[in-house]
Scaffold this motif. Structure first.
Motif, short mmCIF file in Angstrom:
data_model
loop_
_atom_site.label_atom_id
_atom_site.label_comp_id
_atom_site.label_asym_id
_atom_site.label_seq_id
_atom_site.Cartn_x
_atom_site.Cartn_y
_atom_site.Cartn_z
N ALA A 1 0.81 -1.21 0.00
CA ALA A 1 0.00 0.00 0.00
C ALA A 1 0.85 1.26 0.00
N GLU A 2 1.94 1.25 0.77
CA GLU A 2 2.76 2.45 0.89
C GLU A 2 3.42 2.84 -0.42
N GLU A 3 3.64 1.88 -1.29
CA GLU A 3 4.31 2.15 -2.56
C GLU A 3 3.35 2.28 -3.72
N THR A 4 2.10 1.96 -3.52
CA THR A 4 1.14 1.97 -4.62
C THR A 4 0.69 3.40 -4.88
N ASP A 5 1.15 3.97 -5.96
CA ASP A 5 0.86 5.37 -6.27
C ASP A 5 0.61 5.52 -7.76
N PRO A 6 -0.56 5.06 -8.24
CA PRO A 6 -0.82 5.15 -9.68
C PRO A 6 -0.83 6.57 -10.20
N ALA A 7 -1.33 7.52 -9.39
CA ALA A 7 -1.33 8.92 -9.84
C ALA A 7 0.10 9.44 -9.98
N GLY A 8 0.95 9.10 -9.00
CA GLY A 8 2.35 9.52 -9.08
C GLY A 8 3.06 8.88 -10.25
N LEU A 9 2.77 7.61 -10.50
CA LEU A 9 3.38 6.93 -11.64
C LEU A 9 2.92 7.56 -12.95
N ARG A 10 1.63 7.91 -13.01
CA ARG A 10 1.12 8.57 -14.22
C ARG A 10 1.86 9.88 -14.48
N MET A 11 2.15 10.62 -13.42
CA MET A 11 2.88 11.88 -13.59
C MET A 11 4.30 11.64 -14.10
N LEU A 12 4.91 10.53 -13.66
CA LEU A 12 6.27 10.22 -14.10
C LEU A 12 6.35 9.96 -15.60
N VAL A 13 5.23 9.53 -16.18
CA VAL A 13 5.22 9.21 -17.62
C VAL A 13 4.19 10.06 -18.36
N ALA A 14 3.86 11.22 -17.80
CA ALA A 14 2.83 12.08 -18.39
C ALA A 14 3.18 12.50 -19.81
N ASP A 15 4.45 12.63 -20.11
CA ASP A 15 4.87 13.06 -21.44
C ASP A 15 4.52 12.04 -22.53
N LEU A 16 4.18 10.81 -22.10
CA LEU A 16 3.78 9.78 -23.06
C LEU A 16 2.29 9.86 -23.39
N GLY A 17 1.57 10.77 -22.72
CA GLY A 17 0.15 10.92 -22.97
C GLY A 17 -0.74 10.01 -22.13
N VAL A 18 -0.17 9.40 -21.11
CA VAL A 18 -0.93 8.46 -20.27
C VAL A 18 -2.03 9.21 -19.51
N THR A 19 -3.25 8.74 -19.65
CA THR A 19 -4.38 9.38 -18.97
C THR A 19 -4.87 8.60 -17.76
N GLN A 20 -4.52 7.32 -17.67
CA GLN A 20 -4.95 6.51 -16.53
C GLN A 20 -3.94 5.39 -16.28
N VAL A 21 -3.67 5.16 -15.00
CA VAL A 21 -2.85 4.04 -14.58
C VAL A 21 -3.66 3.21 -13.60
N LEU A 22 -3.71 1.92 -13.82
CA LEU A 22 -4.36 0.98 -12.92
C LEU A 22 -3.30 0.01 -12.41
N MET A 23 -3.31 -0.25 -11.10
CA MET A 23 -2.31 -1.13 -10.49
C MET A 23 -2.99 -2.12 -9.56
N ALA A 24 -2.49 -3.34 -9.59
CA ALA A 24 -2.98 -4.36 -8.68
C ALA A 24 -1.83 -5.31 -8.35
N HIS A 25 -1.93 -5.94 -7.20
CA HIS A 25 -0.97 -6.98 -6.86
C HIS A 25 -1.07 -8.09 -7.88
N ASP A 26 0.05 -8.76 -8.14
CA ASP A 26 0.03 -9.79 -9.18
C ASP A 26 -0.87 -10.97 -8.83
N SER A 27 -1.27 -11.10 -7.57
CA SER A 27 -2.24 -12.14 -7.24
C SER A 27 -3.58 -11.85 -7.92
N VAL A 28 -3.95 -10.57 -8.02
CA VAL A 28 -5.21 -10.18 -8.67
C VAL A 28 -5.13 -10.43 -10.18
N THR A 29 -4.03 -10.01 -10.79
CA THR A 29 -3.92 -10.18 -12.24
C THR A 29 -3.73 -11.65 -12.63
#
Length: 311
Positions: free
Chosen positions: A76-104
């Motif tokens: 939980a402490e490292e899960t930051d989809p909004a922050g990750l989206r900002m890190l790659v904003a120049d690529l045009g990313v509008t949404q980031v979804l993240m889940a533990h690999d158990s879910v996927t």
């Protein structure tokens, strides 16, 4: 699962399945899947978000609209989809979804239905989904968990080899396998402790262990039987926690490299059938990368919906 992740209005979608041994990526362009690619694995000793940002840049090969990620070591402490989206904003990313690999892994194997999935590779995690609840079992890493994983198997083999060397345990053909990598076997622990890739390296012995078990080596056979027991036990515990263990025919699926070995998959299935004669053991519909691609399509009323972080 050729249309995984496609939906109206989605133009370019990057799905990522990030594990310790390796990372798989998939670009879905207007619903058409490009060939999957593979990258080096996640280092759990280093911050996760910068690693994932680097993966997105390398795998996207240009602008991308949506990124969906299933990752090992996602706390939980490292899960930051909004922050990750900002890190790659120049690529045009509008949404980031993240889940533990158990879910996927679960979504890739069974889709969004009730049951339990154990994904056993370098590490291992089990997820069970009931009518209203979800339970994760294990996936606690090589130091305090991951029972039945590739690392667990490799670690057990190294222990058996050193016992053979010391005269504390039975002779095993595993000793020759390890000695081929460490001519001075008494230096193995020093070299492994200093190796930042030691988890993957130790897990790498799992295949040789399964092969020797198939050839009748008794020590390797005991290790593989123990792995099968641990994986079946995790399935049982997970089903109990979500109220599915009382069903006569719970849906179960095993996936990952460990369960590709017949000497583990066979005893695993046999133990499940001892617990539930009518257990419904399914072949995975797809893999973790398919599950990552399905994250945007998980319905709001799904028991899994709350386990997906969005930003």
């Amino acid at each position: 699962m050729g249309d995984a992740g496609s939906r109206p209005g989605l133009t370019r979608h990057l799905a990522i399945d990030a594990g310790q041994t390796g990372i798989r990526t998939l670009v879905i362009d207007d619903g058409i899947r490009a060939p999957e690619a593979e990258l080096p694995g996640i280092l759990t000793s280093q911050p996760l978000m910068p690693q994932l940002a680097a993966v997105i840049r390398r795998a996207s090969s240009g602008p991308v609209d949506v990124v969906s990620i299933g990752s090992t070591g996602l706390i939980a402490e490292e899960t930051d989809p909004a922050g990750l989206r900002m890190l790659v904003a120049d690529l045009g990313v509008t949404q980031v979804l993240m889940a533990h690999d158990s879910v996927t892994s679960y979504l890739g194997a069974l889709g969004d239905q009730r049951g339990a999935v154990v994904a056993a590779g370098t590490g291992v995690v089990t997820l069970a989904v009931g009518a209203h609840e979800v339970a994760r079992v294990d996936g606690w890493g090589n130091l305090i968990g991951d029972a039945g994983s590739g690392y667990w198997i490799g670690r057990a083999a190294l222990d058996a080899v050193m016992r053979d060397h010391d005269g504390r345990g039975d002779a095993t053909a595993l000793t020759a396998v390890v000695a081929a990598d460490f001519p001075d076997i008494e230096q193995a622990y020093i070299e492994l402790q200093a190796d930042p890739g030691r988890v993957r390296r130790i897990a790498g012995y799992a295949r040789a262990i399964a092969e020797l078990a198939a050839e009748g080596d008794p020590v390797a056979s005991i290790i593989c039987a123990g792995a099968a027991h641990e994986l079946a036990h995790s399935i049982s515990a997970a089903l109990m926690r979500v109220g599915e263990a009382d069903r006569p025919d719970p849906v179960v699926c095993g996936m990952g490299g460990v369960l590709r070995a017949d000497v583990i998959a066979g005893p695993f299935a046999a133990e499940l059938r001892r617990r539930w004669e009518q257990v419904d053991i399914r072949t995975p519909l797809g893999s973790g990368i398919d599950g990552a691609a399905l994250l945007p399509a998980v319905a709001a009323d799904s028991a899994l919906f709350g386990l997906i972080a969005r930003g």
